[in-house]
Design a protein around this motif. Structure first.
Motif, PDB file in Angstrom:
ATOM      1  N   UNK A  89      37.414  72.719 -76.029  1.00 55.47           N
ATOM      2  CA  UNK A  89      37.165  72.062 -74.748  1.00 55.47           C
ATOM      3  C   UNK A  89      36.726  70.622 -74.968  1.00 55.47           C
ATOM      4  N   UNK A  90      36.760  69.859 -73.880  1.00 54.90           N
ATOM      5  CA  UNK A  90      36.199  68.503 -73.907  1.00 54.90           C
ATOM      6  C   UNK A  90      34.678  68.551 -73.827  1.00 54.90           C
ATOM      7  N   UNK A  91      34.140  69.677 -73.396  1.00 51.25           N
ATOM      8  CA  UNK A  91      32.689  69.829 -73.278  1.00 51.25           C
ATOM      9  C   UNK A  91      32.078  69.963 -74.663  1.00 51.25           C
ATOM     10  N   UNK A  92      31.013  69.219 -74.901  1.00 48.33           N
ATOM     11  CA  UNK A  92      30.375  69.249 -76.211  1.00 48.33           C
ATOM     12  C   UNK A  92      28.884  69.544 -76.129  1.00 48.33           C
ATOM     13  N   UNK A  93      28.457  70.138 -75.007  1.00 47.57           N
ATOM     14  CA  UNK A  93      27.033  70.431 -74.869  1.00 47.57           C
ATOM     15  C   UNK A  93      26.683  71.759 -75.536  1.00 47.57           C
ATOM     16  N   UNK A  94      25.462  71.871 -75.979  1.00 49.70           N
ATOM     17  CA  UNK A  94      25.010  73.035 -76.729  1.00 49.70           C
ATOM     18  C   UNK A  94      25.107  74.305 -75.899  1.00 49.70           C
ATOM     19  N   UNK A  95      24.810  74.242 -74.603  1.00 52.58           N
ATOM     20  CA  UNK A  95      24.848  75.441 -73.764  1.00 52.58           C
ATOM     21  C   UNK A  95      26.259  76.018 -73.676  1.00 52.58           C
ATOM     22  N   UNK A  96      27.260  75.167 -73.550  1.00 58.11           N
ATOM     23  CA  UNK A  96      28.656  75.635 -73.505  1.00 58.11           C
ATOM     24  C   UNK A  96      29.013  76.326 -74.816  1.00 58.11           C
ATOM     25  N   UNK A  97      28.652  75.711 -75.911  1.00 58.97           N
ATOM     26  CA  UNK A  97      28.939  76.283 -77.234  1.00 58.97           C
ATOM     27  C   UNK A  97      28.233  77.625 -77.392  1.00 58.97           C
ATOM     28  N   UNK A  98      26.966  77.674 -77.030  1.00 61.25           N
ATOM     29  CA  UNK A  98      26.191  78.911 -77.137  1.00 61.25           C
ATOM     30  C   UNK A  98      26.825  80.021 -76.294  1.00 61.25           C
ATOM     31  N   UNK A  99      27.236  79.703 -75.065  1.00 59.04           N
ATOM     32  CA  UNK A  99      27.866  80.698 -74.192  1.00 59.04           C
ATOM     33  C   UNK A  99      29.127  81.252 -74.839  1.00 59.04           C
ATOM     34  N   UNK A 100      29.943  80.392 -75.393  1.00 61.97           N
ATOM     35  CA  UNK A 100      31.173  80.836 -76.057  1.00 61.97           C
ATOM     36  C   UNK A 100      30.868  81.783 -77.218  1.00 61.97           C
ATOM     37  N   UNK A 101      29.903  81.413 -78.038  1.00 58.88           N
ATOM     38  CA  UNK A 101      29.547  82.231 -79.200  1.00 58.88           C
ATOM     39  C   UNK A 101      28.941  83.566 -78.776  1.00 58.88           C
ATOM     40  N   UNK A 102      28.100  83.537 -77.757  1.00 59.08           N
ATOM     41  CA  UNK A 102      27.484  84.776 -77.282  1.00 59.08           C
ATOM     42  C   UNK A 102      28.522  85.738 -76.704  1.00 59.08           C
ATOM     43  N   UNK A 103      29.603  85.197 -76.179  1.00 55.58           N
ATOM     44  CA  UNK A 103      30.649  86.046 -75.590  1.00 55.58           C
ATOM     45  C   UNK A 103      31.706  86.478 -76.596  1.00 55.58           C
ATOM     46  N   UNK A 104      31.517  86.125 -77.856  1.00 57.37           N
ATOM     47  CA  UNK A 104      32.390  86.649 -78.894  1.00 57.37           C
ATOM     48  C   UNK A 104      33.273  85.655 -79.608  1.00 57.37           C
ATOM     49  N   UNK A 105      33.202  84.367 -79.255  1.00 57.07           N
ATOM     50  CA  UNK A 105      34.010  83.374 -79.969  1.00 57.07           C
ATOM     51  C   UNK A 105      33.534  83.271 -81.408  1.00 57.07           C
ATOM     52  N   UNK A 106      34.476  83.042 -82.300  1.00 57.10           N
ATOM     53  CA  UNK A 106      34.147  82.881 -83.714  1.00 57.10           C
ATOM     54  C   UNK A 106      33.809  81.443 -84.058  1.00 57.10           C
ATOM     55  N   UNK A 107      34.260  80.516 -83.232  1.00 58.15           N
ATOM     56  CA  UNK A 107      33.979  79.106 -83.476  1.00 58.15           C
ATOM     57  C   UNK A 107      34.264  78.329 -82.199  1.00 58.15           C
ATOM     58  N   UNK A 108      33.919  77.059 -82.226  1.00 58.53           N
ATOM     59  CA  UNK A 108      34.116  76.152 -81.098  1.00 58.53           C
ATOM     60  C   UNK A 108      34.561  74.810 -81.661  1.00 58.53           C
ATOM     61  N   UNK A 109      35.620  74.266 -81.105  1.00 57.98           N
ATOM     62  CA  UNK A 109      36.113  72.955 -81.536  1.00 57.98           C
ATOM     63  C   UNK A 109      36.184  72.048 -80.311  1.00 57.98           C
ATOM     64  N   UNK A 110      35.531  70.894 -80.400  1.00 55.51           N
ATOM     65  CA  UNK A 110      35.638  69.899 -79.338  1.00 55.51           C
ATOM     66  C   UNK A 110      37.008  69.242 -79.418  1.00 55.51           C
ATOM     67  N   UNK A 111      37.595  68.934 -78.277  1.00 54.09           N
ATOM     68  CA  UNK A 111      38.948  68.365 -78.268  1.00 54.09           C
ATOM     69  C   UNK A 111      39.012  66.972 -78.880  1.00 54.09           C
ATOM     70  N   UNK A 112      37.890  66.416 -79.228  1.00 57.67           N
ATOM     71  CA  UNK A 112      37.889  65.109 -79.893  1.00 57.67           C
ATOM     72  C   UNK A 112      38.139  65.231 -81.392  1.00 57.67           C
ATOM     73  N   UNK A 113      38.589  66.419 -81.845  1.00 49.99           N
ATOM     74  CA  UNK A 113      38.803  66.678 -83.271  1.00 49.99           C
ATOM     75  C   UNK A 113      39.864  65.748 -83.854  1.00 49.99           C
ATOM     76  N   UNK A 114      39.791  65.566 -85.185  1.00 53.53           N
ATOM     77  CA  UNK A 114      40.868  64.895 -85.895  1.00 53.53           C
ATOM     78  C   UNK A 114      41.684  65.960 -86.616  1.00 53.53           C
ATOM     79  N   UNK A 115      42.879  65.608 -87.048  1.00 55.22           N
ATOM     80  CA  UNK A 115      43.808  66.572 -87.646  1.00 55.22           C
ATOM     81  C   UNK A 115      43.209  67.300 -88.835  1.00 55.22           C
TER      82      UNK A 115
END
Length: 156
Positions: A89-115
């Motif tokens: 996601x474009x969202x990079x706040x800690x709460x968004x990341x925490x929610x994703x991880x708590x719901x079972x995501x294995x990782x989180x990548x901000x869309x500002x990533x490089x290749x």
């Protein structure tokens, strides 16, 4: 020997899908990514069954769908808990990341990533997923502990 990793990505944004495709289109570090893209939730669910990916990358916000990336995450984990799920996601706040991880995501990548970062994160998630097969508590704790600043990197 070339290792192949099957990746299924859902994102409703054309530019994001193009960047993702370009990032994974060539062989990197002895790994070839076999990539399938979906533009909406139903297409993703159809491809999930037929493609059987090793890794799914889910955009959190899918504008035209009744189900968002977190809803898709729940479906993925309910049908095949070993599938590695990475939220994006474009969202990079800690709460968004925490929610994703708590719901079972294995990782989180901000869309500002490089290749390079994307490729290495997918490879590492694949390797960790193969090693852990369900040891979610320690895996999630390791991911969450590693997030700091804008880079949103995981420390294992």
């Amino acid at each position: 020997m070339l290792q192949k990793i099957k990746v299924l990505c859902v994102d409703d944004n054309f530019i994001s899908r193009k960047k993702f495709t370009e990032s994974l289109s060539k062989e990197n570090y002895g790994v070839a990514f076999q990539l399938e893209l979906a533009t909406h939730a139903q297409e993703f669910l159809n491809k999930l069954v037929n493609f059987a990916p090793d890794i799914v990358v889910l955009d959190i916000h899918l504008a035209e769908d009744s189900i968002d990336g977190l809803g898709l995450l729940a479906k993925v984990k309910a049908t095949n808990p070993q599938t590695i799920a990475i939220m994006c996601s474009n969202l990079e706040d800690v709460q968004t990341i925490r929610t994703c991880l708590e719901r079972g995501a294995d990782d989180y990548i901000a869309k500002s990533y490089d290749t390079g970062t994307l490729v290495l994160r997918l490879m590492k998630a694949f390797q960790l997923g193969n090693l852990q097969h369900g040891s979610k508590l320690s895996h999630a704790q390791g991911i969450e502990a590693g997030y700091a600043g804008q880079t949103m990197r995981r420390i294992a």
